[in-house]
Design a protein around this motif. Structure first.
Motif, short mmCIF file in Angstrom:
data_model
loop_
_atom_site.label_atom_id
_atom_site.label_comp_id
_atom_site.label_asym_id
_atom_site.label_seq_id
_atom_site.Cartn_x
_atom_site.Cartn_y
_atom_site.Cartn_z
N UNK A 36 0.66 -1.16 0.04
CA UNK A 36 0.02 -0.17 -0.14
C UNK A 36 0.69 1.26 -0.01
N UNK A 37 1.97 1.21 0.74
CA UNK A 37 2.66 2.41 0.81
C UNK A 37 3.48 2.63 -0.46
N UNK A 38 3.88 1.84 -1.06
CA UNK A 38 4.71 1.86 -2.41
C UNK A 38 3.76 2.32 -3.65
N UNK A 39 2.61 1.85 -3.44
CA UNK A 39 1.55 2.13 -4.35
C UNK A 39 1.24 3.59 -4.18
N UNK A 40 0.91 4.44 -2.92
CA UNK A 40 0.82 5.50 -2.52
C UNK A 40 2.07 6.32 -3.35
N UNK A 41 3.23 5.78 -2.86
CA UNK A 41 4.42 6.62 -3.09
C UNK A 41 4.70 6.57 -5.00
N UNK A 42 4.35 5.49 -5.29
CA UNK A 42 4.28 5.62 -7.13
C UNK A 42 3.36 6.51 -7.60
N UNK A 48 -9.68 10.22 -4.38
CA UNK A 48 -10.67 8.87 -4.38
C UNK A 48 -9.91 7.88 -5.15
N UNK A 49 -9.63 8.22 -6.54
CA UNK A 49 -8.81 7.05 -7.25
C UNK A 49 -7.39 6.63 -6.66
N UNK A 50 -6.74 7.48 -6.04
CA UNK A 50 -5.46 7.24 -5.43
C UNK A 50 -5.72 6.42 -4.29
N UNK A 51 -6.55 6.53 -3.30
CA UNK A 51 -7.06 5.73 -2.25
C UNK A 51 -7.40 4.21 -2.72
N UNK A 52 -8.29 4.42 -3.62
CA UNK A 52 -8.83 3.02 -4.31
C UNK A 52 -7.62 2.11 -4.90
N UNK A 110 -4.54 1.38 7.40
CA UNK A 110 -3.50 2.33 6.26
C UNK A 110 -4.57 3.00 5.42
N UNK A 111 -5.60 2.33 4.73
CA UNK A 111 -6.38 3.08 4.03
C UNK A 111 -7.05 4.36 4.68
N UNK A 147 -7.54 10.20 5.43
CA UNK A 147 -7.47 11.38 6.57
C UNK A 147 -6.40 12.38 5.97
N UNK A 148 -5.34 11.73 5.68
CA UNK A 148 -4.11 12.61 5.11
C UNK A 148 -4.76 13.62 3.94
#
Length: 225
Positions: A84-90, A99-103, A210-211, A216-217
């Motif tokens: 999840x963290x790597x996906x967020x960084x990428x 919303x798409x980023x969280x999904x 984590x989601x 919230x962030x």
């Protein structure tokens, strides 16, 4: 007739049953040891991983959070959340709606959760198979022993205990050996299945938390903007 004499009078088929059961027993013991060490290490590393991981998230140090996850690579929780963290960084450099980023993060966590659970389940199917089939293999040996007992009667022409003792003893040994292999395998399977259920709950909860953190962030970032 002692055990040595009984074993010396066993037929090739009887010995085959014993050897098969012995191999199944060795395999089941190896799986038990491996699963115990794997689950124990996973819990131990997760306990030390979570405080460090939370500290990195609170400081917005995502790259360091990834490194902490890699340092605890045997932790089931770390294997899941690092995806999840790597996906967020990428996705950080891409222009994606929040919303798409969280999904995207959520889907990455789900995939990692499924892969980690499947990895931790490996070997448990073998224990279940041994636990269910070993008694029948022993029963096969029992039938062979009974057949040998009747052959002893036919050969000697007598129905006395001496004529059937070898065959009956072989039958009882096969039965006992089958149960000896099956019972620990079934108990171990139930124990590790229960432990795996707890680990899967921990992975699922960590993924959801984590989601929620990323939601919230992003909400705070939108408010500041």
């Amino acid at each position: 007739m002692n055990l040595t004499e009984i074993m010396s009078h066993m037929t090739v088929l009887g010995w085959s049953v014993v050897v098969v059961l012995l191999l199944l027993s060795v395999y089941s013991i190896a799986v038990m040891i491996d699963k115990y060490r794997t689950f124990r290490t996973a819990r131990k590393q997760s306990i030390s991983f979570l405080p460090e991981f939370v500290r990195c998230l609170k400081a917005d140090q995502f790259a360091e959070a990834v490194e902490v996850s890699r340092a605890h690579h045997k932790s089931h929780v770390a294997k899941v959340v690092i995806a999840g963290v790597q996906e967020y960084i990428n996705d950080e450099g891409e222009r994606m709606p929040p919303k798409a980023r969280v999904e995207a993060v959520h889907r990455a966590l789900e995939r990692s959760n499924a892969l980690t659970a499947a990895e931790m389940k490996s070997g448990l199917g073998g224990l279940a198979t041994i636990g269910s089939t070993a008694p029948f293999i022993g029963l096969f040996g029992t039938v062979i022993g009974i057949i040998n007992a009747f052959q002893g009667i036919a050969t000697s022409g007598s129905s006395g205990i001496a004529a059937v003792s070898a065959g009956i003893s072989e039958a009882l040994i096969a039965t006992a050996f089958g149960l000896f292999v099956a019972i620990p395998a079934v108990m171990a399977f139930n124990y590790f299945t229960g432990m795996l259920d707890r680990l899967e709950i921990e992975m699922s909860n960590s993924s959801d938390e984590l989601v929620d953190y990323f939601i919230k962030r992003m909400e705070l970032a939108n408010e500041k903007a």
